[in-house]
Design a protein around this motif. Structure first.
Motif, mmCIF file in Angstrom:
data_model
loop_
_atom_site.group_PDB
_atom_site.id
_atom_site.type_symbol
_atom_site.label_atom_id
_atom_site.label_comp_id
_atom_site.label_asym_id
_atom_site.label_seq_id
_atom_site.Cartn_x
_atom_site.Cartn_y
_atom_site.Cartn_z
ATOM 1 N N LEU A 48 -21.497 -11.017 36.523
ATOM 2 C CA LEU A 48 -22.360 -12.123 37.114
ATOM 3 C C LEU A 48 -22.637 -13.354 36.423
ATOM 4 O O LEU A 48 -22.063 -13.278 35.017
ATOM 5 N N ALA A 49 -22.782 -14.443 36.932
ATOM 6 C CA ALA A 49 -23.004 -15.785 35.918
ATOM 7 C C ALA A 49 -23.769 -15.639 35.126
ATOM 8 O O ALA A 49 -24.832 -14.730 34.992
ATOM 9 N N LYS A 50 -23.749 -16.071 33.854
ATOM 10 C CA LYS A 50 -24.457 -16.138 32.831
ATOM 11 C C LYS A 50 -25.907 -16.278 33.017
ATOM 12 O O LYS A 50 -26.858 -15.671 32.552
ATOM 13 N N GLU A 51 -26.314 -17.403 33.606
ATOM 14 C CA GLU A 51 -27.657 -17.543 34.403
ATOM 15 C C GLU A 51 -28.307 -16.483 35.152
ATOM 16 O O GLU A 51 -29.571 -16.249 34.840
ATOM 17 N N VAL A 52 -27.664 -15.832 35.780
ATOM 18 C CA VAL A 52 -28.134 -14.517 36.750
ATOM 19 C C VAL A 52 -28.309 -13.421 35.536
ATOM 20 O O VAL A 52 -29.383 -12.778 35.806
ATOM 21 N N LEU B 171 -34.328 -12.114 42.086
ATOM 22 C CA LEU B 171 -34.024 -13.185 42.969
ATOM 23 C C LEU B 171 -33.646 -14.398 42.303
ATOM 24 O O LEU B 171 -34.506 -15.024 41.268
ATOM 25 N N TYR B 172 -32.610 -14.907 42.468
ATOM 26 C CA TYR B 172 -31.859 -15.918 41.589
ATOM 27 C C TYR B 172 -31.386 -16.882 42.669
ATOM 28 O O TYR B 172 -30.478 -16.467 43.361
ATOM 29 N N HIS B 173 -31.862 -18.040 42.959
ATOM 30 C CA HIS B 173 -31.445 -19.161 43.844
ATOM 31 C C HIS B 173 -30.868 -18.393 45.105
ATOM 32 O O HIS B 173 -29.961 -18.549 45.783
ATOM 33 N N LYS B 174 -32.083 -17.893 45.922
ATOM 34 C CA LYS B 174 -32.087 -17.370 47.037
ATOM 35 C C LYS B 174 -31.068 -16.225 47.431
ATOM 36 O O LYS B 174 -30.777 -15.841 48.479
#
Length: 123
Positions: free
Chosen positions: A28-32, A67-70
């Motif tokens: 997954l992306a770093k932010e997620v 939940l991250y960015h919908k």
């Protein structure tokens, strides 16, 4: 997991990631990844929040919910409290429907069953 010796807050359980759960999070992306880790730490510190950690009906499986960015991320897990308090994360998914897929719950239940069978065999 790294721990800061200056900020050693008590945790309710130790999280153990299966290789599949680790690979899922790593993909997954770093932010997620950060958001999932943040939510897990909240639960580890004792926060009771079904929006973040919920037992699935009719099962011994729990899910960490982010939940991250919908987009909904789920990390399936189960408890092992025989020797110490552990939460074993089996695998994760990016949830695409309202209902948690039955095959994902069944997969987590099978991993749980094998985990305890293997543990019993080692005694």
């Amino acid at each position: 997991m790294r721990q800061n010796s200056l900020n050693m807050e008590k945790v309710v359980f130790k999280l153990v990631l299966s290789a599949e759960a680790h690979d899922f999070i790593k993909s997954l992306a770093k932010e997620v990844r950060w958001k999932i880790g943040h939510n897990i730490r909240r639960i580890q510190k004792g926060e009771r929040n079904v929006e973040l950690f919920k037992k699935l009906d009719g099962s011994e499986i729990w899910e960490f919910r982010t939940l991250y960015h919908k987009t909904s991320y789920r990390l399936f897990s189960f408890w092992d409290t025989e020797e110490e308090t552990l939460v074993i994360a089996t695998h994760g998914i990016i949830k695409k429907t309202q209902k948690t897929p039955a095959k994902e719950i069944a997969k987590a239940e099978e991993i749980r069953k094998k985990y305890f069978e293997n543990k019993k065999a080692q005694v």
